[in-house]
Design a protein around this motif. Structure first.
Motif, PDB file in Angstrom:
ATOM      1  N   ILE A  67       0.846  -1.203   0.000  1.00 55.98           N
ATOM      2  CA  ILE A  67       0.000   0.000   0.000  1.00 55.98           C
ATOM      3  C   ILE A  67       0.875   1.245   0.000  1.00 55.98           C
ATOM      4  CG2 ILE A  67      -1.690   1.316   1.345  1.00 55.98           C
ATOM      5  CD1 ILE A  67      -2.706  -1.454   2.378  1.00 55.98           C
ATOM      6  N   ALA A  68       1.914   1.249   0.835  1.00 54.88           N
ATOM      7  CA  ALA A  68       2.817   2.397   0.907  1.00 54.88           C
ATOM      8  C   ALA A  68       3.480   2.636  -0.440  1.00 54.88           C
ATOM      9  CB  ALA A  68       3.867   2.157   1.986  1.00 54.88           C
ATOM     10  N   SER A  69       3.865   1.576  -1.100  1.00 57.49           N
ATOM     11  CA  SER A  69       4.509   1.705  -2.408  1.00 57.49           C
ATOM     12  C   SER A  69       3.552   2.251  -3.457  1.00 57.49           C
ATOM     13  CB  SER A  69       5.046   0.346  -2.849  1.00 57.49           C
ATOM     14  OG  SER A  69       5.592   0.423  -4.135  1.00 57.49           O
ATOM     15  N   SER A  70       2.323   1.747  -3.475  1.00 59.42           N
ATOM     16  CA  SER A  70       1.374   2.184  -4.506  1.00 59.42           C
ATOM     17  C   SER A  70       0.869   3.604  -4.269  1.00 59.42           C
ATOM     18  CB  SER A  70       0.199   1.212  -4.607  1.00 59.42           C
ATOM     19  OG  SER A  70      -0.558   1.234  -3.420  1.00 59.42           O
ATOM     20  N   LEU A  71       0.813   4.044  -3.015  1.00 59.65           N
ATOM     21  CA  LEU A  71       0.333   5.395  -2.715  1.00 59.65           C
ATOM     22  C   LEU A  71       1.473   6.401  -2.562  1.00 59.65           C
ATOM     23  CD1 LEU A  71      -2.544   4.665  -0.151  1.00 59.65           C
ATOM     24  CD2 LEU A  71      -2.719   5.144  -2.597  1.00 59.65           C
ATOM     25  N   GLY A  72       2.712   5.918  -2.600  1.00 59.57           N
ATOM     26  CA  GLY A  72       3.854   6.810  -2.453  1.00 59.57           C
ATOM     27  C   GLY A  72       4.014   7.332  -1.037  1.00 59.57           C
ATOM     28  N   LEU A  73       3.749   6.475  -0.066  1.00 64.43           N
ATOM     29  CA  LEU A  73       3.820   6.879   1.338  1.00 64.43           C
ATOM     30  C   LEU A  73       4.867   6.051   2.068  1.00 64.43           C
ATOM     31  CD1 LEU A  73      -0.012   6.966   2.110  1.00 64.43           C
ATOM     32  CD2 LEU A  73       1.469   8.919   1.692  1.00 64.43           C
ATOM     33  N   ASP A  74       5.198   6.492   3.275  1.00 60.94           N
ATOM     34  CA  ASP A  74       6.060   5.728   4.153  1.00 60.94           C
ATOM     35  C   ASP A  74       5.234   4.626   4.811  1.00 60.94           C
ATOM     36  OD1 ASP A  74       8.630   5.371   5.461  1.00 60.94           O
ATOM     37  OD2 ASP A  74       7.624   6.050   7.295  1.00 60.94           O
ATOM     38  N   VAL A  75       5.848   3.499   5.101  1.00 59.33           N
ATOM     39  CA  VAL A  75       5.123   2.376   5.705  1.00 59.33           C
ATOM     40  C   VAL A  75       4.560   2.776   7.071  1.00 59.33           C
ATOM     41  CG1 VAL A  75       5.332  -0.006   6.535  1.00 59.33           C
ATOM     42  CG2 VAL A  75       6.513   0.690   4.463  1.00 59.33           C
ATOM     43  N   LYS A  76       5.290   3.601   7.812  1.00 62.80           N
ATOM     44  CA  LYS A  76       4.795   4.039   9.127  1.00 62.80           C
ATOM     45  C   LYS A  76       3.516   4.862   8.989  1.00 62.80           C
ATOM     46  CE  LYS A  76       9.281   4.015  11.405  1.00 62.80           C
ATOM     47  NZ  LYS A  76      10.290   4.818  12.088  1.00 62.80           N
ATOM     48  N   THR A  77       3.422   5.658   7.918  1.00 62.24           N
ATOM     49  CA  THR A  77       2.215   6.451   7.675  1.00 62.24           C
ATOM     50  C   THR A  77       1.036   5.540   7.376  1.00 62.24           C
ATOM     51  OG1 THR A  77       3.589   8.217   6.775  1.00 62.24           O
ATOM     52  CG2 THR A  77       1.241   8.315   6.278  1.00 62.24           C
ATOM     53  N   VAL A  78       1.265   4.527   6.547  1.00 60.67           N
ATOM     54  CA  VAL A  78       0.206   3.562   6.229  1.00 60.67           C
ATOM     55  C   VAL A  78      -0.211   2.814   7.490  1.00 60.67           C
ATOM     56  CG1 VAL A  78      -0.358   1.482   4.911  1.00 60.67           C
ATOM     57  CG2 VAL A  78       0.922   3.329   3.827  1.00 60.67           C
ATOM     58  N   ASP A  79       0.767   2.425   8.307  1.00 58.48           N
ATOM     59  CA  ASP A  79       0.448   1.759   9.568  1.00 58.48           C
ATOM     60  C   ASP A  79      -0.436   2.637  10.450  1.00 58.48           C
ATOM     61  OD1 ASP A  79       1.882  -0.493   8.867  1.00 58.48           O
ATOM     62  OD2 ASP A  79       3.669   0.047  10.021  1.00 58.48           O
ATOM     63  N   ALA A  80      -0.144   3.933  10.474  1.00 64.00           N
ATOM     64  CA  ALA A  80      -0.951   4.860  11.271  1.00 64.00           C
ATOM     65  C   ALA A  80      -2.368   4.962  10.703  1.00 64.00           C
ATOM     66  CB  ALA A  80      -0.297   6.235  11.313  1.00 64.00           C
TER      67      ALA A  80
END
Length: 117
Positions: A67-80
């Motif tokens: 998800i982080a890769s497809s949305l261009g986000l950090d994994v910690k942000t996706v986890d949050a």
């Protein structure tokens, strides 16, 4: 038919009126053909937040890193966004149980006693 200086012929109609009768009526305004109105292409588009997109992708079975890769986000942000709390692993500390401590201390005392004799 004779015409006078004023443009009136013998029948009583003016030359201008006769000329106008031969010409199509140009004083009438043409009705414009209705043009199709431009539609807004984004009229039916729904914009969802990044957090909602992350939840939808998680529901579809993707991992947080995907998800982080497809949305261009950090994994910690996706986890949050997903409410995933990172578990911090405490360093392993070797703790001796009371029984083990008793055995060790008993063995030490026995060794000391033997050495002292």
């Amino acid at each position: 038919m004779t015409t006078s200086a004023l443009g009136i012929n013998s029948s009583g109609s003016s030359a201008v009126a006769q000329a106008a009768a031969k010409q199509p009526n140009v004083t009438q305004a043409k009705t414009p053909t209705p043009q199709p109105q431009k539609t807004q292409e984004n009229k039916d588009t729904v914009h969802i937040s990044t957090a909602a997109q992350a939840r939808a992708l998680k529901h579809a079975g993707q991992t947080a890193s995907q998800i982080a890769s497809s949305l261009g986000l950090d994994v910690k942000t996706v986890d949050a966004y997903l409410g995933i709390k990172n578990q911090t692993v405490a360093p392993a500390v070797q703790v001796n149980s009371t029984a083990e401590e008793a055995k060790e201390s008993g063995a030490m005392k026995a060794a000391e006693t033997l050495q002292g004799q």
